[in-house]
Design a protein around this motif. Structure first.
Motif, PDB file in Angstrom:
ATOM      1  N   ARG A 160     -87.112  61.919  -7.714  1.00  0.00           N
ATOM      2  CA  ARG A 160     -88.209  61.770  -8.300  1.00  0.00           C
ATOM      3  C   ARG A 160     -88.164  62.080  -9.619  1.00  0.00           C
ATOM      4  NH1 ARG A 160     -90.411  64.213  -3.110  1.00  0.00           N
ATOM      5  NH2 ARG A 160     -90.184  66.418  -4.198  1.00  0.00           N
ATOM      6  N   ARG A 191    -102.401  54.258  -3.335  1.00  0.00           N
ATOM      7  CA  ARG A 191    -101.667  55.533  -3.780  1.00  0.00           C
ATOM      8  C   ARG A 191    -102.498  56.493  -4.998  1.00  0.00           C
ATOM      9  NH1 ARG A 191     -97.772  51.331  -3.404  1.00  0.00           N
ATOM     10  NH2 ARG A 191     -96.265  51.905  -1.786  1.00  0.00           N
ATOM     11  N   HIS A 212     -95.842  59.966  -8.302  1.00  0.00           N
ATOM     12  CA  HIS A 212     -94.787  60.085  -7.187  1.00  0.00           C
ATOM     13  C   HIS A 212     -94.400  61.558  -7.006  1.00  0.00           C
ATOM     14  CE1 HIS A 212     -93.136  60.047 -11.099  1.00  0.00           C
ATOM     15  NE2 HIS A 212     -91.769  60.376 -10.919  1.00  0.00           N
ATOM     16  N   MET A 217     -93.116  61.922  -3.032  1.00  0.00           N
ATOM     17  CA  MET A 217     -92.626  60.551  -2.283  1.00  0.00           C
ATOM     18  C   MET A 217     -91.119  60.653  -1.997  1.00  0.00           C
ATOM     19  SD  MET A 217     -94.152  57.439  -4.506  1.00  0.00           S
ATOM     20  CE  MET A 217     -96.016  57.026  -4.814  1.00  0.00           C
ATOM     21  N   GLU A 221     -90.031  55.358  -0.843  1.00  0.00           N
ATOM     22  CA  GLU A 221     -91.411  55.400  -1.373  1.00  0.00           C
ATOM     23  C   GLU A 221     -91.448  55.045  -2.775  1.00  0.00           C
ATOM     24  OE1 GLU A 221     -93.922  57.836   2.158  1.00  0.00           O
ATOM     25  OE2 GLU A 221     -92.976  58.970   0.373  1.00  0.00           O
ATOM     26  N   ILE A 222     -90.475  56.128  -3.413  1.00  0.00           N
ATOM     27  CA  ILE A 222     -90.262  55.800  -4.914  1.00  0.00           C
ATOM     28  C   ILE A 222     -89.861  54.510  -5.337  1.00  0.00           C
ATOM     29  CG2 ILE A 222     -88.982  56.689  -7.092  1.00  0.00           C
ATOM     30  CD1 ILE A 222     -88.690  59.295  -5.491  1.00  0.00           C
ATOM     31  N   TRP A 225     -93.092  52.376  -5.135  1.00  0.00           N
ATOM     32  CA  TRP A 225     -93.908  52.534  -6.187  1.00  0.00           C
ATOM     33  C   TRP A 225     -93.502  51.834  -7.455  1.00  0.00           C
ATOM     34  CZ3 TRP A 225     -98.697  53.498  -7.480  1.00  0.00           C
ATOM     35  CH2 TRP A 225     -99.049  54.171  -8.488  1.00  0.00           C
TER      36      TRP A 225
END
Length: 301
Positions: A160, A191, A212, A217, A221-222, A225
């Motif tokens: 992140r 989101r 994030h 996240m 998931e990052i 995104w």
């Protein structure tokens, strides 16, 4: 009611030797979930009760497949035999005497109402036994899984932090095109908090930059995104490339005069420089073969 005679052979064969299985590490969790769904809150059930429930479960999971046939057919009885065989293998069910018919076909008892296996928190393809282990093994497994979770939490946090510059750059680039744009796609809305819906990019950009972190996240998931933000950037660039086709509320309508905004070529030229100039090849009359010259002359009007 016993197993129907026409299906008894298929059920018994699959119960003895399963006709399908899966080598994946997650397979015990899949079988466990199926048994939890079939039994529900009923601790002991006979095959005549389990088969319709198995058929309903498979129809819901695979609505357009070989499992979608109405009623309970040969395939469902064979599938139930598979699940019960694997349930015994993973110590999830036990064969017991039917309390209502001790001399009839055996019934089946779910070992525990709670799940015995679950997918690993950080390795979804892997099943972890969380109940039913001997005390020493259970403690060791819990300790090992806790260490794995801590490791992946650390890796996710670092990911992140590492994503901050790229996300800030994408949001800044979108603001350079249009600070007043309002995003409608589910890629972003799913989101973002509801308070952001319908608001201008300039208002929600700080939230976009911190999403994030706010959602904690994971690494996968990052990536998703960042991809969603890049897709919105591409859409925004397309609006500037053809602004007369931009049909958002309050914006331009088809046929409106185009404002003086940079198109795609102008943006690319500004960032990459002018395209290379390639001079066309020109042949003089002396370089054209005689037969080709005659053919060209015949085409002249």
């Amino acid at each position: 009611m016993p197993v129907p005679p026409q299906f008894q052979k298929d059920f018994d064969a699959a119960l003895a030797v399963p006709t399908y299985s899966n080598p994946l590490d997650r397979w015990p969790a899949y079988v466990d979930g199926s048994l939890q769904t079939i039994f529900g809150k009923d601790g002991i059930l006979g095959p005549e009760d389990l088969a319709p429930r198995f058929a309903d479960m498979m129809r819901l999971r695979f609505p357009r497949s070989m499992w979608s046939a109405a009623g309970v057919d040969k395939r469902h009885w064979s599938g139930l035999g598979n699940v019960l065989h694997l349930g015994q293998k993973f110590r999830l069910v036990l064969s017991v005497a039917d309390p209502l018919d001790p001399d009839g076909d055996p019934a089946w008892r779910l070992v525990r109402e709670e799940a015995t296996y679950e997918g690993s928190a950080r390795r979804p393809w892997r099943a972890v036994q969380i109940r039913g282990l001997p005390p020493a093994e259970q403690a060791a497994q819990d300790k090992k899984e806790a260490a794995r979770v801590r490791l992946h939490c650390t890796l996710d946090r670092k990911a992140r932090d590492a994503a901050d510059p790229e996300i800030r750059s994408i949001v800044a680039a979108m603001q350079a095109f249009d600070r007043d744009v309002r995003f409608e796609s589910e890629r972003l809305r799913a989101r973002l908090p509801e308070i952001c819906y319908g608001r201008r990019l300039a208002e929600i950009s700080p939230i976009l930059i911190e999403t994030h972190h706010r959602l904690g996240m994971r690494r996968d998931e990052i990536k998703a995104w960042i991809w969603a933000l890049k897709m919105e950037q591409i859409v925004l660039l397309g609006r500037y490339a053809q602004p007369n086709l931009h049909l958002r509320r309050g914006g331009l309508r088809r046929g409106d005069p185009q404002p003086a905004v940079p198109g795609v070529l102008a943006v690319l030229t500004a960032s990459m420089g002018p395209p290379p100039q390639i001079a066309p090849a020109i042949l003089s009359n002396g370089e054209i073969p005689a037969e080709d010259a005659d053919a060209l002359a015949g085409l002249a009007f």
